[in-house]
Enzyme design. Structure first.
Site, short mmCIF file in Angstrom:
data_model
loop_
_atom_site.label_atom_id
_atom_site.label_comp_id
_atom_site.label_asym_id
_atom_site.label_seq_id
_atom_site.Cartn_x
_atom_site.Cartn_y
_atom_site.Cartn_z
N VAL A 126 24.18 16.63 -5.05
CA VAL A 126 23.57 15.33 -4.89
C VAL A 126 23.99 14.76 -3.54
O VAL A 126 25.17 14.50 -3.30
CB VAL A 126 23.98 14.37 -6.02
CG1 VAL A 126 23.30 13.01 -5.84
CG2 VAL A 126 23.63 14.96 -7.38
N SER A 139 34.04 4.08 -18.23
CA SER A 139 34.71 4.69 -17.08
C SER A 139 36.20 4.38 -17.12
O SER A 139 36.64 3.43 -17.77
CB SER A 139 34.14 4.15 -15.76
OG SER A 139 32.78 4.49 -15.60
N LYS A 166 26.77 25.32 -10.41
CA LYS A 166 27.99 26.15 -10.47
C LYS A 166 28.25 26.68 -11.88
O LYS A 166 29.09 27.55 -12.08
CB LYS A 166 29.17 25.35 -9.93
CG LYS A 166 29.04 25.05 -8.45
CD LYS A 166 30.07 24.06 -7.96
CE LYS A 166 29.87 23.77 -6.47
NZ LYS A 166 28.56 23.14 -6.16
N GLU A 188 38.93 1.58 -12.48
CA GLU A 188 38.76 0.13 -12.48
C GLU A 188 38.06 -0.38 -11.22
O GLU A 188 37.28 -1.33 -11.27
CB GLU A 188 40.11 -0.56 -12.64
CG GLU A 188 40.77 -0.33 -13.99
CD GLU A 188 42.13 -0.99 -14.09
OE1 GLU A 188 42.20 -2.22 -14.01
OE2 GLU A 188 43.12 -0.25 -14.23
N TYR A 240 35.72 25.11 -12.31
CA TYR A 240 34.74 24.05 -12.52
C TYR A 240 33.44 24.59 -13.12
O TYR A 240 32.91 24.06 -14.10
CB TYR A 240 34.46 23.34 -11.20
CG TYR A 240 33.35 22.31 -11.26
CD1 TYR A 240 33.42 21.25 -12.15
CD2 TYR A 240 32.23 22.40 -10.43
CE1 TYR A 240 32.40 20.30 -12.22
CE2 TYR A 240 31.21 21.46 -10.50
CZ TYR A 240 31.31 20.41 -11.40
OH TYR A 240 30.29 19.48 -11.47
N ASP A 273 38.43 6.76 -21.50
CA ASP A 273 38.53 8.14 -21.05
C ASP A 273 37.87 9.02 -22.11
O ASP A 273 38.12 8.85 -23.31
CB ASP A 273 40.02 8.50 -20.89
CG ASP A 273 40.23 9.82 -20.18
OD1 ASP A 273 39.46 10.77 -20.43
OD2 ASP A 273 41.17 9.91 -19.37
N SER A 277 26.66 11.70 -2.47
CA SER A 277 27.46 11.32 -3.65
C SER A 277 28.92 11.18 -3.25
O SER A 277 29.35 11.63 -2.18
CB SER A 277 27.32 12.39 -4.74
OG SER A 277 27.76 13.65 -4.27
N LYS A 305 34.92 17.00 -10.92
CA LYS A 305 33.79 17.66 -10.27
C LYS A 305 34.14 18.46 -9.01
O LYS A 305 33.28 19.20 -8.52
CB LYS A 305 32.73 16.60 -9.89
CG LYS A 305 32.19 15.80 -11.07
CD LYS A 305 31.16 14.79 -10.61
CE LYS A 305 30.56 14.03 -11.78
NZ LYS A 305 31.47 13.03 -12.34
#
Length: 303
Positions: free
Chosen positions: A158, A31, A121, A34, A129, A53, A161, A79
């Protein structure tokens, strides 16, 4: 113990997967956030995190070659529909080029199974997106082979989220403010974080015994967003209008995909080749055609 790398593993879906299968696998998280990495470490001390990344191919190759994972779960992406509309170049760089980097690193490290996380989508896309996620699906299907298998899951929304509407509305409820709704006619297919983890796991299990690529989804229920707002708050909603790239309804499996589908135990597989069988999905599955959630189901979803 088998090893799993999750790109974006400190996010909602990655964390849900780790929580559900924490004792069954050795997890590694890749990820760039941080703060989320620190929070993940507090919850799950045994998870090894790498700051990285997916746009950095050399970093991906280095990590994948070092760990030699049995499975890669690719959840990292930009997203938010409206942010993607305003930043198409960056969205392409992350969602398309970054996904291709994951594919290249998996092939280089000979990862047996890589599971990509896509979205409704991506089905008949009508936004930046959606188009980028559709391209990710196609790239995963293209690169599938017996040595390094690539499959996808196709999610609906979700619930709870990060950045989704339910946490946003919960904060407005606490503050005594009206809930902001883009349209009372808006419907969305929704499922829980735990169900999202189970869908990824099912994709992994089926991929082990499959010689062809697929996109895996669930038969889901639909939520009218005005109904959801009324369950969460008694204050009249504030209608703010559709955002760029947003649609009133989302399609999970389109009419043109029906011939390529197979249904099994509430799951829907979408293949590259037509199936022509009694197990085809018989009608388009969308937030307009799906069974509606009851009030009790809505309450459970919120909680």
């Amino acid at each position: 113990m088998k090893k799993i790398i999750i790109t974006g593993g400190a996010g909602t879906v990655g964390t849900a997967f780790i929580r559900k299968y924490y004792n069954d696998y050795k997890f590694y998280n890749l990820s760039r956030n941080e703060t989320q990495i620190a929070e993940l470490k507090q919850k799950f001390p045994d998870v090894k995190s790498y700051v990285g990344d997916i746009c950095d191919l050399d970093r991906l190759i280095n990590i994948f070659e070092k760990i030699k994972p049995d499975v890669v779960i690719h959840t990292a992406a930009l997203k938010h529909v409206n942010i993607a509309e305003e930043n198409p170049t960056k969205t392409i760089k992350v969602n398309i080029n970054g996904s291709l980097n994951v594919i290249k690193a998996s092939i280089r490290a000979q990862v047996p199974i890589t599971v990509g996380v896509s979205t409704d989508k991506a089905c008949d896309p009508d936004s930046v997106y959606g188009y980028t996620k559709r391209m990710m699906e196609r790239m995963f299907m293209e690169h599938h082979n017996e040595k390094t298998k690539f499959v996808c899951t196709r999610f609906a929304n979700v619930a709870n989220s990060n950045g989704s509407v339910i946490p946003f509305w919960k904060n407005l409820v606490k503050q005594g403010e009206p809930l902001k709704l883009t349209s009372p006619k808006m419907n969305r297919l929704m499922f829980s974080k735990e169900a999202s983890a189970e869908l990824i796991y099912n994709a992994y299990l089926y991929a082990k015994n499959s010689n062809e690529p697929f996109i895996l989804s669930n038969i889901m229920k639909t939520v009218n967003m005005l109904d959801l707002a009324n369950v969460m708050s008694k204050i009249e909603v504030q209608v703010v209008g559709l955002r760029p790239g947003e649609k009133l309804n989302e399609t999970l499996v389109s009419q043109r995909e029906l011939l390529y589908t197979k249904t099994e135990n509430g799951l829907v597989f979408i293949f590259n080749e037509p199936k022509n069988s009694e197990f085809n999905l018989t009608e388009e599955h969308s937030s307009l055609t799906a069974e509606k959630m009851s009030t009790e189901e809505l309450k459970k979803l919120i909680e």
